[in-house]
Design a protein around this motif. Structure first.
Motif, PDB file in Angstrom:
ATOM      1  N   LEU A   1       0.836  -1.204   0.000  1.00 34.59           N
ATOM      2  CA  LEU A   1       0.000   0.000   0.000  1.00 34.59           C
ATOM      3  C   LEU A   1       0.871   1.254   0.000  1.00 34.59           C
ATOM      4  N   LEU A   2       1.909   1.264   0.852  1.00 32.37           N
ATOM      5  CA  LEU A   2       2.834   2.398   0.893  1.00 32.37           C
ATOM      6  C   LEU A   2       3.515   2.579  -0.453  1.00 32.37           C
ATOM      7  N   ARG A   3       3.991   1.500  -1.035  1.00 35.28           N
ATOM      8  CA  ARG A   3       4.631   1.566  -2.354  1.00 35.28           C
ATOM      9  C   ARG A   3       3.708   2.190  -3.386  1.00 35.28           C
ATOM     10  N   ASP A   4       2.471   1.723  -3.427  1.00 34.10           N
ATOM     11  CA  ASP A   4       1.525   2.215  -4.432  1.00 34.10           C
ATOM     12  C   ASP A   4       1.169   3.680  -4.210  1.00 34.10           C
ATOM     13  N   LEU A   5       1.065   4.105  -2.953  1.00 36.12           N
ATOM     14  CA  LEU A   5       0.813   5.523  -2.660  1.00 36.12           C
ATOM     15  C   LEU A   5       1.938   6.395  -3.203  1.00 36.12           C
ATOM     16  N   LEU A   6       3.173   5.974  -2.979  1.00 37.30           N
ATOM     17  CA  LEU A   6       4.318   6.769  -3.429  1.00 37.30           C
ATOM     18  C   LEU A   6       4.439   6.782  -4.946  1.00 37.30           C
ATOM     19  N   ILE A   7       4.098   5.664  -5.573  1.00 37.42           N
ATOM     20  CA  ILE A   7       4.110   5.640  -7.041  1.00 37.42           C
ATOM     21  C   ILE A   7       3.047   6.589  -7.583  1.00 37.42           C
ATOM     22  N   ALA A   8       1.862   6.565  -6.987  1.00 34.78           N
ATOM     23  CA  ALA A   8       0.790   7.465  -7.430  1.00 34.78           C
ATOM     24  C   ALA A   8       1.182   8.929  -7.243  1.00 34.78           C
TER      25      ALA A   8
ATOM     26  N   ARG B   1       4.151  10.000  -7.637  1.00 36.92           N
ATOM     27  CA  ARG B   1       5.339  10.233  -8.460  1.00 36.92           C
ATOM     28  C   ARG B   1       6.481  10.768  -7.608  1.00 36.92           C
ATOM     29  N   ALA B   2       6.608  10.209  -6.417  1.00 38.45           N
ATOM     30  CA  ALA B   2       7.603  10.683  -5.456  1.00 38.45           C
ATOM     31  C   ALA B   2       9.019  10.422  -5.971  1.00 38.45           C
ATOM     32  N   GLU B   3       9.877  11.413  -5.798  1.00 40.34           N
ATOM     33  CA  GLU B   3      11.274  11.293  -6.189  1.00 40.34           C
ATOM     34  C   GLU B   3      12.209  11.313  -4.982  1.00 40.34           C
ATOM     35  N   THR B   4      11.772  11.963  -3.907  1.00 44.47           N
ATOM     36  CA  THR B   4      12.575  12.046  -2.691  1.00 44.47           C
ATOM     37  C   THR B   4      11.687  11.725  -1.498  1.00 44.47           C
ATOM     38  N   VAL B   5      12.112  10.773  -0.677  1.00 44.88           N
ATOM     39  CA  VAL B   5      11.313  10.323   0.461  1.00 44.88           C
ATOM     40  C   VAL B   5      12.190  10.298   1.715  1.00 44.88           C
ATOM     41  N   VAL B   6      11.639  10.763   2.832  1.00 48.85           N
ATOM     42  CA  VAL B   6      12.289  10.659   4.139  1.00 48.85           C
ATOM     43  C   VAL B   6      11.573   9.579   4.935  1.00 48.85           C
ATOM     44  N   GLU B   7      12.338   8.715   5.578  1.00 48.06           N
ATOM     45  CA  GLU B   7      11.765   7.663   6.408  1.00 48.06           C
ATOM     46  C   GLU B   7      12.349   7.746   7.809  1.00 48.06           C
ATOM     47  N   VAL B   8      11.485   7.724   8.821  1.00 51.84           N
ATOM     48  CA  VAL B   8      11.920   7.725  10.216  1.00 51.84           C
ATOM     49  C   VAL B   8      11.686   6.326  10.769  1.00 51.84           C
ATOM     50  N   GLY B   9      12.772   5.612  11.079  1.00 50.64           N
ATOM     51  CA  GLY B   9      12.680   4.243  11.578  1.00 50.64           C
ATOM     52  C   GLY B   9      12.968   3.245  10.472  1.00 50.64           C
ATOM     53  N   LEU B  10      13.993   2.409  10.673  1.00 46.32           N
ATOM     54  CA  LEU B  10      14.359   1.407   9.656  1.00 46.32           C
ATOM     55  C   LEU B  10      14.100  -0.012  10.135  1.00 46.32           C
TER      56      LEU B  10
ATOM     57  N   LEU C   1      12.338  -1.137   1.932  1.00 46.96           N
ATOM     58  CA  LEU C   1      12.388  -1.841   0.650  1.00 46.96           C
ATOM     59  C   LEU C   1      11.208  -1.448  -0.234  1.00 46.96           C
ATOM     60  N   ALA C   2      10.026  -1.291   0.366  1.00 47.75           N
ATOM     61  CA  ALA C   2       8.850  -0.881  -0.402  1.00 47.75           C
ATOM     62  C   ALA C   2       9.023   0.531  -0.953  1.00 47.75           C
ATOM     63  N   ILE C   3       9.606   1.409  -0.149  1.00 44.09           N
ATOM     64  CA  ILE C   3       9.864   2.777  -0.607  1.00 44.09           C
ATOM     65  C   ILE C   3      10.874   2.757  -1.748  1.00 44.09           C
ATOM     66  N   GLY C   4      11.911   1.947  -1.604  1.00 40.57           N
ATOM     67  CA  GLY C   4      12.891   1.827  -2.674  1.00 40.57           C
ATOM     68  C   GLY C   4      12.282   1.322  -3.961  1.00 40.57           C
ATOM     69  N   GLU C   5      11.398   0.333  -3.862  1.00 40.28           N
ATOM     70  CA  GLU C   5      10.718  -0.169  -5.064  1.00 40.28           C
ATOM     71  C   GLU C   5       9.898   0.923  -5.724  1.00 40.28           C
ATOM     72  N   ALA C   6       9.215   1.733  -4.905  1.00 38.24           N
ATOM     73  CA  ALA C   6       8.423   2.833  -5.457  1.00 38.24           C
ATOM     74  C   ALA C   6       9.303   3.830  -6.199  1.00 38.24           C
ATOM     75  N   LEU C   7      10.424   4.199  -5.600  1.00 37.31           N
ATOM     76  CA  LEU C   7      11.308   5.179  -6.231  1.00 37.31           C
ATOM     77  C   LEU C   7      11.874   4.649  -7.537  1.00 37.31           C
ATOM     78  N   LEU C   8      12.240   3.370  -7.567  1.00 35.79           N
ATOM     79  CA  LEU C   8      12.736   2.786  -8.814  1.00 35.79           C
ATOM     80  C   LEU C   8      11.646   2.748  -9.878  1.00 35.79           C
ATOM     81  N   THR C   9      10.430   2.458  -9.461  1.00 35.31           N
ATOM     82  CA  THR C   9       9.319   2.393 -10.419  1.00 35.31           C
ATOM     83  C   THR C   9       9.042   3.771 -11.015  1.00 35.31           C
ATOM     84  N   VAL C  10       9.068   4.799 -10.183  1.00 35.73           N
ATOM     85  CA  VAL C  10       8.876   6.165 -10.695  1.00 35.73           C
ATOM     86  C   VAL C  10      10.009   6.521 -11.655  1.00 35.73           C
ATOM     87  N   GLY C  11      11.218   6.133 -11.303  1.00 30.61           N
ATOM     88  CA  GLY C  11      12.338   6.243 -12.233  1.00 30.61           C
ATOM     89  C   GLY C  11      12.891   7.633 -12.440  1.00 30.61           C
ATOM     90  N   ALA C  12      12.774   8.500 -11.445  1.00 34.59           N
ATOM     91  CA  ALA C  12      13.348   9.834 -11.572  1.00 34.59           C
ATOM     92  C   ALA C  12      14.875   9.737 -11.610  1.00 34.59           C
TER      93      ALA C  12
END
Length: 216
Positions: A39-46, A48-57, A64-75
């Motif tokens: 769900l998080l991945r799909d939100l970020l793809i929708a 078209r996010a290019e830069t994301v901050v994450e608190v807590g790893l 990993l889901a955020i990384g997949e979203a960023l690669l899918t957007v492909g900025a």
């Protein structure tokens, strides 16, 4: 590289990490479930996010889901800034090593200090992001401070997603920003996450307009 990230994500969800702290169910308790990661991945793809901050790893599921979203957007200049002061000491770098295994270290960076310090420095540096995911401390005052700084980092109209909104401390902190600063809820099919859109343009309300806020 997207296929590589998906493979690491699937392996983590199916088998768990190679090391966990404490009780054997710690991974299931701490990590964001795969469905919510999707769900998080799909939100970020929708977005078209290019830069994301994450608190807590922690174990890296959401990262990993955020990384997949960023690669899918492909900025061309995708960037994922992850903040976690406990990654090495408490989690033996499990999450960060999984990001490296997935090849995401090319776009991700880890800041190993408290989010209140890291975020304030990013503000001072003029850093801007399209979205943020928050799953750090669940103490009210620390969530409140994270959101205070993220409001200055995430662009107007951008997206902030929080895990564990069901907890009174997290939910009450979010309520202040909804009630007084015009953050609007984006309906999502999650029992634990809350997604909010920042107003565009941003604004500072007069102190006389303060509205009392509370949790549920």
């Amino acid at each position: 590289m997207t296929a590589r990230v998906r493979e690491v994500r699937h392996r983590l969800a199916a088998d768990g990490p190679g090391w966990t702290r404490g009780p054997e169910l710690d991974f299931q308790r701490v990590t964001l479930p795969e469905r919510d990661c999707d769900l998080l991945r799909d939100l970020l793809i929708a977005e078209r996010a290019e830069t994301v901050v994450e608190v807590g790893l922690a174990y890296g599921s959401s990262a990993l889901a955020i990384g997949e979203a960023l690669l899918t957007v492909g900025a061309p200049r995708s960037r994922h800034v992850v903040i976690d002061p406990f990654q090495e000491q408490a989690y033996h770098d499990v999450g960060w090593n999984l990001l490296r295994d997935a090849g995401l270290h090319s776009i991700a960076s880890l800041i190993s200090e408290p989010s209140s310090l890291a975020l304030s420095r990013l503000v001072a540096e003029g850093f801007r992001a399209d979205a943020a995911f928050v799953d750090g401390s669940h103490r009210f005052h620390e969530v409140f401070v994270d959101l205070y700084f993220l409001r200055k980092i995430v662009r107007p109209g951008g997206l902030i997603v929080l895990d564990d909104d069901w907890t009174p401390s997290v939910h009450t902190a979010v309520r202040y920003y909804e009630t007084n600063l015009g953050w609007t809820v984006i309906p999502i099919a999650s029992a634990r996450c809350r997604a909010l859109r920042l107003p565009d343009p941003s604004f500072e309300p007069p102190f006389e307009d303060f509205q009392p806020f509370s949790g549920r």
